[in-house]
Design an enzyme around this catalytic site. Sequence first.
Site, short mmCIF file in Angstrom:
data_model
loop_
_atom_site.label_atom_id
_atom_site.label_comp_id
_atom_site.label_asym_id
_atom_site.label_seq_id
_atom_site.Cartn_x
_atom_site.Cartn_y
_atom_site.Cartn_z
N SER A 111 0.83 -1.21 0.00
CA SER A 111 0.00 0.00 0.00
C SER A 111 0.86 1.25 0.00
O SER A 111 1.97 1.25 0.53
CB SER A 111 -0.90 0.00 1.23
N TYR A 164 -1.59 0.18 10.43
CA TYR A 164 -1.70 -0.46 9.12
C TYR A 164 -0.51 -0.10 8.25
O TYR A 164 0.13 -0.97 7.63
CB TYR A 164 -3.01 0.02 8.48
#
Lengths: 246, 441
Positions: free
Chosen positions: A138, A151
């Site tokens: 990501s 995250y």
Amino acid sequence: MTSRMSVLVLGGSSDIGRAAARAFAKAGYDVGLAGRDAAALEPDAADLRARYNIEASTRTFDVLDTASFDGFVAGLPVLPDVVISIVGLLGVQQKAESDLAHATTIMRSNYEGPSLILGLFAEKFLSRGNGTVVGVSSVAGDRGRASNYVYGSAKAGFSAFLSGLRARASRGGVHVVTVKPGFVRTKMTEGMKLIGPLTVEAPVVGDAIFNAVEKKTDVVYVSGIWRLVMLIIKMLPEAVFKKLKF
Amino acid sequence: MTLVSGWGRFPVVDTEMLLPRSFEAVGEAVVAGSVARGNGRAYGDAAIGAARTIGMTAFDRVRSFDPTTGRIRLEAGVLLSDLIDTFGPRGFLPFVVPGTRFVSVGGAIAADVHGKNHHCEGGFGRYVDSILLRTGQGETIEVSREQNSDAFFATVGGMGLTGVILEATMRLRSVETGWIRERVISASDLDAAMRALEAGDSATYSVAWIDCVARGRNLGRSLIYLGEHAGRDELAEGAAVFPVGKTPGLAVPLDLPSITLNRYSIGAFNELYYRMGARRAGGDDVVSLYPYFFPLDSLSDWNRIYGRRGFLQHQCVIPEAGAREVLGDILDRVARRGDASFLAVLKKLGHGEGLLSFPLPGYTLALDFPVKGDILNFLDEIDRVVVAAGGRLYLAKDARQSRATFEAGYPALPRFKAIRKSLDPACSIRSKLSQRLFDEV
């Protein structure tokens, strides 16, 4: 046995997983879909068979159950040509700030599990002398932000793992792709405020993954603008960055 | 709550928008005042729930496909664009495609959409064998011509009001290529255009584009496009057997000021368009199915050219007897008004399949108008002409017709309502359109 190429998608029930599976099946690959609930993946496998006249199968895979990984790989009828991990958990940042169990689950789902399983596949591919490993990481891993650093840090670890794996495996004929999708309209982001020009649909990511494998790209920002956005974000001095609210 | 509109961007309505991911979740989503929505290509208020709108685009799976018969079972959210891109290269296409390929199968059934082949091959519903329907009272039933046939004929063309269409079984057409052999005929007035469409009855595909600005002697000046599926031997050397459908690249990035389209700009465009088409007239060309069937799909968000306030498409069908005079009357009113349509399409239709299906044997005329001024009054005036001629309006395009116009045009309405009542006694399934046109609440 067929002589067709095959791809294994870990996290096959996700929107990006389904899109990637379609992109490969369309090109004639046989597809394996793996996820926590193999039975729930059957409609997607049937979809791939009906559309593209290829073989599609399902199997159970739990990214948190690392003890099962050796058995999972050994139990595959054929070692695939391409393995893709789309597994991940966004979690809830605010909850993860004080709930260690939740933070641990986010870290394990985005870093530990995906890294270990792809590392295992890379070893098998290296013994065979070919294969492609794809990790969907990501842009959140490019720099830890106040709003999602649990995250983001796990994704950063995953990106670093893939980067090192790529450097080592490339000498043995094995290619490693890191995919950084940016905002994608999926189940995971439903209800989130996404910025239109920075947001893509899942099929765009599926096609980007397929193209990256075909062209042996190393790192893919699905929408090119993200490379620029993250470059700027990475270059901001910490003194400025820590004052930003995002 | 979310502001939602149809393709025409009028009206804009506040509704609760849900995107279920499983059929169980669809069932739970149906509350009083719900209706399903596919890809949002109905122009008006057909796919907006009275209280809640259930988006079906997540249901995009093909269940099974038999290449020996062309029979396919699929979920209702599969888009025709997806079907064409996926099964076209394997030699199969939908029998019927409307003017845009970005419609869902569920929406195509609910509107019983027609294509350029309706005069000889019927509408979308003719090729649907059975439908899995989640009714308003919570049952999930399979409906077909043999089983629950009342519900089947109420569902085909029923605008989603018999329940949520979950899956369907339909037949695809086997084709040799993805190319169309096209013939363009230029017609100098309405009589010539109707004669050309009449003569084109034997063609698989036929449609006329009318220049609505042309008046007097030139009233109804048209280009007629006839088409046949091209065989492999007709393709140019080296051409792909199935062309690639490009994702729309060009987009209308913002709402154009409504002044962009005026009688001068449209007039100039139409003049140019007619002359270029007339130059091609006579000979045959082999063209990709994409520009042939979906000329506007290459420009994404083209609905924005009508400005922020949106636009209305008025699509009527006039029974064949007397159609010439009635169409001439409507075209004359439109031409005299001056803010004529950007797009005006004339086409011959045959019989409809469902109780509320739009087609009837005659001519259909589709006109676009920006929402401004006294346009609503003007369209009411046109509606009176349509009703007097025994015609009706297409519900998938409608955003404003009156109950009286609707009731006059659809004589099977009482029967439809009775079947709907038996499937959904509490009338849970309700759209903004059904509220406007026939719900009692």
